[in-house]
Scaffold this active site. Structure first.
Site, mmCIF file in Angstrom:
data_model
loop_
_atom_site.group_PDB
_atom_site.id
_atom_site.type_symbol
_atom_site.label_atom_id
_atom_site.label_comp_id
_atom_site.label_asym_id
_atom_site.label_seq_id
_atom_site.Cartn_x
_atom_site.Cartn_y
_atom_site.Cartn_z
ATOM 1 C CG ASP A 113 -1.969 -1.204 1.156
ATOM 2 O OD1 ASP A 113 -2.451 -1.574 0.011
ATOM 3 O OD2 ASP A 113 -2.145 -1.829 1.919
ATOM 4 C CE LYS A 169 -4.320 -6.086 -0.472
ATOM 5 N NZ LYS A 169 -4.753 -4.675 -0.837
ATOM 6 C CG ASP A 222 -7.712 -5.405 -3.478
ATOM 7 O OD1 ASP A 222 -8.594 -5.940 -4.027
ATOM 8 O OD2 ASP A 222 -7.365 -4.929 -2.287
ATOM 9 C CG LEU A 223 -7.202 -3.272 -9.725
ATOM 10 C CD1 LEU A 223 -6.927 -3.045 -11.436
ATOM 11 C CD2 LEU A 223 -6.560 -2.077 -9.202
ATOM 12 C CE LYS A 224 -11.592 -4.583 -2.058
ATOM 13 N NZ LYS A 224 -10.192 -4.137 -1.938
ATOM 14 C CG LEU A 225 -12.677 -4.946 -12.480
ATOM 15 C CD1 LEU A 225 -11.405 -4.999 -11.533
ATOM 16 C CD2 LEU A 225 -12.353 -5.585 -13.710
ATOM 17 C CG HIS A 226 -19.655 -3.923 -8.487
ATOM 18 N ND1 HIS A 226 -20.127 -3.794 -7.269
ATOM 19 C CD2 HIS A 226 -20.650 -4.448 -9.324
ATOM 20 C CE1 HIS A 226 -21.686 -3.957 -7.226
ATOM 21 N NE2 HIS A 226 -21.951 -4.393 -8.504
ATOM 22 C CG ASP A 227 -19.189 -1.155 -15.027
ATOM 23 O OD1 ASP A 227 -20.279 -1.076 -15.436
ATOM 24 O OD2 ASP A 227 -18.234 -0.339 -15.317
ATOM 25 C CG ASN A 275 -19.674 -6.627 -23.365
ATOM 26 O OD1 ASN A 275 -19.193 -7.433 -23.707
ATOM 27 N ND2 ASN A 275 -19.496 -5.344 -23.932
ATOM 28 C CB THR A 276 -17.925 -3.054 -18.647
ATOM 29 O OG1 THR A 276 -18.907 -2.261 -19.309
ATOM 30 C CG2 THR A 276 -16.872 -2.212 -18.378
ATOM 31 C CB THR A 324 -14.360 -6.187 6.794
ATOM 32 O OG1 THR A 324 -13.233 -5.347 6.081
ATOM 33 C CG2 THR A 324 -14.114 -7.568 6.577
ATOM 34 N N GLY A 346 -0.085 -6.332 5.512
ATOM 35 C CA GLY A 346 0.432 -4.981 4.857
ATOM 36 C C GLY A 346 1.536 -4.314 6.010
ATOM 37 N NE ARG A 347 -1.831 -0.771 8.248
ATOM 38 C CZ ARG A 347 -3.249 -0.326 8.482
ATOM 39 N NH1 ARG A 347 -3.579 0.786 9.171
ATOM 40 N NH2 ARG A 347 -4.156 -1.177 8.621
HETATM 41 O O1 C5P Z 1 -1.801 -2.909 6.847
HETATM 42 P P1 C5P Z 1 -2.908 -4.297 6.792
HETATM 43 O O2 C5P Z 1 -2.107 -5.612 7.117
HETATM 44 O O3 C5P Z 1 -3.955 -3.740 7.903
HETATM 45 O O4 C5P Z 1 -3.117 -4.345 5.330
HETATM 46 C C1 C5P Z 1 -4.422 -5.118 4.915
HETATM 47 C C2 C5P Z 1 -4.402 -5.159 3.398
HETATM 48 O O5 C5P Z 1 -5.769 -5.664 3.199
HETATM 49 C C3 C5P Z 1 -4.726 -3.700 3.074
HETATM 50 O O6 C5P Z 1 -4.489 -3.379 1.722
HETATM 51 C C4 C5P Z 1 -6.319 -3.467 3.123
HETATM 52 O O7 C5P Z 1 -6.966 -2.709 2.003
HETATM 53 C C5 C5P Z 1 -6.848 -5.055 3.013
HETATM 54 N N1 C5P Z 1 -8.102 -5.327 3.242
HETATM 55 C C6 C5P Z 1 -8.448 -5.283 4.562
HETATM 56 N N2 C5P Z 1 -9.718 -5.905 4.871
HETATM 57 C C7 C5P Z 1 -10.562 -6.145 4.027
HETATM 58 C C8 C5P Z 1 -10.308 -6.058 2.629
HETATM 59 C C9 C5P Z 1 -8.918 -5.737 2.290
HETATM 60 O O8 C5P Z 1 -7.691 -5.169 5.509
HETATM 61 N N3 C5P Z 1 -11.740 -6.674 4.438
#
Ligand code: C5P
Length: 232
Positions: free
Chosen positions: A10, A32, A59-64, A67-68, A119, A210-211
């Site tokens: 991120d 990711k 991780d772009l979470k498409l929703h349309d 066809n698109t 979430t 992530g973090r």
């Molecule tokens: O830094 P951290 O470990 O919290 O990062 C978790 C990653 O997972 C982030 O990219 C966050 O956007 C993603 N994510 C999440 N909860 C979700 C869906 C995606 O934390 N329900």
């Protein structure tokens, strides 16, 4: 693909991302790439990271309309990503179209997983704003089943939902779970968290971290710790 740790990169720029990835001189982590980095840097960031030997979850979470989504998925498939996602709320027709778009002429394709309910969506907001009156866990499981019926490979879910998803959709249906923290680490803004070891026990297939890795004083050591606790 077996169990793996996916690092959520991120970061806001290519420079930051690549200098972070430069630290990993041994094992090349699965990474990711989310909306922020993709929209800032465009598809070249995917090619650059792929060329360095990393697997990529886009991780772009498409929703349309179907066809698109089908056409957009064909573009992402040509970028040679390993895992992509969409919103199950786009309907089964959209998910089936996405799979069609993803499938390359040689029959191969990236894995495709669905977001069920975010979430960040509470029972209250879902009921009052979206007019979905069923209990949230039931909605999540219903969307997971729809995704499976459409032929998808799995869902993104909380580690706490992994077992239920596997019970409903079978062991082979993948659960990709964020919200992972070390037992002795900071929780930050995540509410319901699990350690990599707990996520392994309850059957998550991939954890997205992530973090706890990107902000660690030694990111490589933090990543190796995740691998030890979750994969080995
Ligand atoms: O830094 P951290 O470990 O919290 O990062 C978790 C990653 O997972 C982030 O990219 C966050 O956007 C993603 N994510 C999440 N909860 C979700 C869906 C995606 O934390 N329900």
């Amino acid at each position: 693909m077996g169990k793996d740790v996916i690092i959520a990169c991120d970061f806001a720029s290519q420079e930051e991302t690549l200098s972070f990835l430069d630290k990993f001189t041994g094992r090349k982590p699965f990474v990711k790439i989310g909306m922020e980095l993709f929209y800032a840097e465009g598809p070249q960031i995917v090619r650059d990271i792929k060329a360095r030997g990393h697997k990529i979850f886009l991780d772009l979470k498409l929703h349309d309309i179907p066809n698109t989504v089908k056409k957009a998925m064909a573009v992402l498939s040509r970028l040679d990503v390993d895992l992509v996602n969409l919103h199950a709320a786009g309907t089964k027709a959209m998910m089936e179209a996405a799979l069609e778009g993803l499938t390359r002429p040689d029959g191969t394709r990236p894995l495709l997983i669905a977001v069920t309910q975010l979430t960040s969506t509470s029972q209250e907001r879902m009921t009052e704003e979206l007019l979905i009156e069923k209990p949230l866990p039931q909605v999540v499981m219903h969307y997971a089943k729809l995704a499976q019926e459409a032929g998808l490979d799995g869902v993104v879910c909380s580690p706490l939902e992994s077992s239920a998803v596997h019970e409903t959709c079978g062991k082979a249906f993948l659960t990709v779970t964020p919200g992972v923290r070390f037992a002795d680490g900071e929780v930050g803004d995540q509410v319901r968290v699990m350690t990599p070891e707990q996520a392994k026990k309850i059957g998550s297939d991939y954890i997205v971290v992530g973090r706890p890795i990107t902000k660690a004083s030694d990111p490589v050591a933090a990543y190796e710790r995740c691998i030890r606790e979750f994969v080995d």
